[in-house]
Design an enzyme around this catalytic site. Structure first.
Site, PDB file in Angstrom:
ATOM      1  N   HIS A 124      36.614  16.418   1.982  1.00 55.40           N
ATOM      2  CA  HIS A 124      37.244  15.095   1.987  1.00 55.40           C
ATOM      3  C   HIS A 124      36.451  14.170   1.059  1.00 55.40           C
ATOM      4  CE1 HIS A 124      39.517  11.697   3.397  1.00 55.40           C
ATOM      5  NE2 HIS A 124      38.391  11.036   3.587  1.00 55.40           N
ATOM      6  N   LEU A 154      47.697  20.674   9.448  1.00 59.49           N
ATOM      7  CA  LEU A 154      48.012  22.029   9.900  1.00 59.49           C
ATOM      8  C   LEU A 154      48.394  21.972  11.378  1.00 59.49           C
ATOM      9  CD1 LEU A 154      45.050  23.907   8.228  1.00 59.49           C
ATOM     10  CD2 LEU A 154      47.471  24.179   7.640  1.00 59.49           C
ATOM     11  N   ARG A 161      57.043  22.011  10.997  1.00 55.41           N
ATOM     12  CA  ARG A 161      55.680  22.303  10.511  1.00 55.41           C
ATOM     13  C   ARG A 161      55.248  23.698  10.963  1.00 55.41           C
ATOM     14  NH1 ARG A 161      52.076  18.623   8.821  1.00 55.41           N
ATOM     15  NH2 ARG A 161      53.413  16.988   9.626  1.00 55.41           N
ATOM     16  N   ASP A 179      40.759  14.893   9.534  1.00 54.98           N
ATOM     17  CA  ASP A 179      39.422  14.589   9.003  1.00 54.98           C
ATOM     18  C   ASP A 179      38.422  14.303  10.128  1.00 54.98           C
ATOM     19  OD1 ASP A 179      40.331  14.910   6.411  1.00 54.98           O
ATOM     20  OD2 ASP A 179      40.910  12.805   6.210  1.00 54.98           O
ATOM     21  N   MET A 228      47.609  18.587   1.239  1.00 55.09           N
ATOM     22  CA  MET A 228      47.988  17.259   1.721  1.00 55.09           C
ATOM     23  C   MET A 228      48.940  17.304   2.915  1.00 55.09           C
ATOM     24  SD  MET A 228      46.090  15.632  -0.244  1.00 55.09           S
ATOM     25  CE  MET A 228      46.480  13.897  -0.245  1.00 55.09           C
ATOM     26  N   ARG A 229      48.676  18.227   3.823  1.00 52.67           N
ATOM     27  CA  ARG A 229      49.489  18.286   5.047  1.00 52.67           C
ATOM     28  C   ARG A 229      48.601  18.628   6.225  1.00 52.67           C
ATOM     29  NH1 ARG A 229      54.776  19.067   5.743  1.00 52.67           N
ATOM     30  NH2 ARG A 229      54.727  20.829   7.159  1.00 52.67           N
TER      31      ARG A 229
HETATM   32  C1  GRF Z   1      39.476  16.402  -3.703  1.00 55.47           C
HETATM   33  O1  GRF Z   1      39.017  15.134  -4.053  1.00 55.47           O
HETATM   34  C2  GRF Z   1      39.240  16.676  -2.256  1.00 55.47           C
HETATM   35  O2  GRF Z   1      38.126  16.003  -1.739  1.00 55.47           O
HETATM   36  C3  GRF Z   1      40.487  16.160  -1.594  1.00 55.47           C
HETATM   37  O3  GRF Z   1      41.510  16.429  -2.503  1.00 55.47           O
HETATM   38  C4  GRF Z   1      40.989  16.504  -3.808  1.00 55.47           C
HETATM   39  C5  GRF Z   1      41.429  17.799  -4.394  1.00 55.47           C
HETATM   40  O4  GRF Z   1      41.172  17.852  -5.760  1.00 55.47           O
HETATM   41  N1  GRF Z   1      40.682  16.760  -0.301  1.00 55.47           N
HETATM   42  P1  GRF Z   1      41.488  19.181  -6.576  1.00 55.47           P
HETATM   43  O5  GRF Z   1      42.962  19.492  -6.387  1.00 55.47           O
HETATM   44  O6  GRF Z   1      40.618  20.263  -6.015  1.00 55.47           O
HETATM   45  O7  GRF Z   1      41.172  18.860  -7.994  1.00 55.47           O
END
Ligand code: GRF
Length: 231
Positions: free
Chosen positions: A110, A94, A66, A146, A91-92
Site C-alpha cells: 500500500h 477480495l 464478487r 488495508d 483495485m478490488r
Molecule cells: C502501487 O503504488 C502500490 O502500492 C499500490 O498500487 C500501485 C501499483 O503500482 N497498491 P504498479 O501497478 O505495480 O505499478
C-alpha cells in the site's frame, strides 16, 4: 524454498517488474506462475507476457457477484500450483472465501504508512493532508481493507512543495525494494505472526538479510520486523 507466486494486479505493473527482476537476480527465491487481472486491458498483462508469464484476465463486471469472480480466479490459481499471492495494485476487495483459501499467504503493498491513509488514493490523500513523512507498507491481507498485520514499512520525507506525483515516484522506488524483501522472508519461512505482530525468525544460515536489518543497510527509512526473542 522457492515460492510459487500469483500476482493480482489492475494497473501498470511496476511492482510485478520489480518482483521479476528480484527473482532474476537471485534476491527472491520465487517464480511468478500466473498474473491475474480484473482489467483485461491493464498494462501489467503486457509486462507479464513479455516475461513469458501466463495471464488470466476477466472483466469483473461480467460476473454476478464478487464471490463468483473470486471463485474463477481461485480455480486458475489452484491449477497453476501457486502457494503465495502478491497483490500489486489490485483495485478490488477480495472475498472472505478467497482470503480463507490462502490464509497467511496473501500479501499486499500500500502506498502510505498504514494505518494512516488506507484506500484507493493513499499517497494522494497523504500529500493533500500535508504530511511530512509518507511511504509504503507491505502487510498480510485480512478481510478488512488495508488492515492486516504489517510486515515492513518504508518512509520518505514529503516537502511543502511536493505533489502527489513526485512523492509517489519516491515511494515507488522503496516499494520495489521492500515488496521483494517481504516475499523473500516468506520464501525462507522467516515470518511469524501473533495477532497483529509480525516477527522475523532467525535465519537458518546467517545471511545478508539479517545483517541488513540489524545494521540499517536496507536504508534508515526501511523498518523491518523485530527479530524473534532469543536471537
Ligand atoms: C502501487 O503504488 C502500490 O502500492 C499500490 O498500487 C500501485 C501499483 O503500482 N497498491 P504498479 O501497478 O505495480 O505499478
Amino acid at each position: 524454498m522457492t515460492i510459487h507466486i500469483a500476482v493480482l494486479a489492475s494497473g501498470v505493473g511496476s511492482n510485478l517488474s520489480a518482483i521479476v527482476k528480484s527473482i532474476a537476480s537471485g534476491r527472491l527465491e520465487g517464480r511468478v506462475k500466473l498474473v491475474l487481472s480484473n482489467k483485461p486491458d491493464a498494462p501489467v498483462l503486457d509486462i507479464a507476457r513479455e516475461h513469458g508469464i501466463p495471464v488470466w484476465a476477466r472483466d469483473h463486471r461480467e460476473y454476478e457477484s464478487r464471490e463468483a469472480f473470486d471463485a474463477d480466479m481461485l480455480e486458475a490459481i489452484r491449477a497453476n500450483d501457486v502457494d503465495t499471492i502478491a497483490l500489486a495494485g489490485y483495485m478490488r476487495m477480495l472475498s472472505p472465501m478467497f482470503i480463507r483459501a490462502y490464509e497467511g499467504r496473501i500479501l499486499n503493498i500500500h502506498p502510505a504508512i498504514l494505518p494512516s491513509f488506507p484506500g484507493v488514493s493513499g499517497y494522494v490523500d497523504a500529500v493533500e493532508y500535508g504530511v511530512r513523512i509518507s511511504g509504503c507498507t507491505v502487510y498480510f491481507v485480512d478481510e478488512q481493507m488495508d488492515h492486516g498485520p504489517v510486515i515492513i514499512q518504508a518512509a520518505v520525507p514529503v516537502g511543502p512543495n511536493d505533489t502527489p506525483e513526485n512523492a509517489i515516484a519516491r515511494i515507488h522506488a522503496l516499494e520495489y525494494r521492500i515488496y521483494p524483501q517481504a516475499l523473500q522472508w516468506l520464501a525462507r519461512n522467516r515470518l511469524s505472526v501473533e495477532g497483529r505482530r509480525v516477527r522475523l525468525r532467525a535465519a537458518k544460515f546467517p545471511n545478508a538479510e539479517i545483517a541488513s536489518c540489524q545494521t540499517g543497510a536496507l536504508g534508515p527509512w526501511m523498518i523491518c520486523p523485530p527479530l524473534e526473542e532469543g536471537f
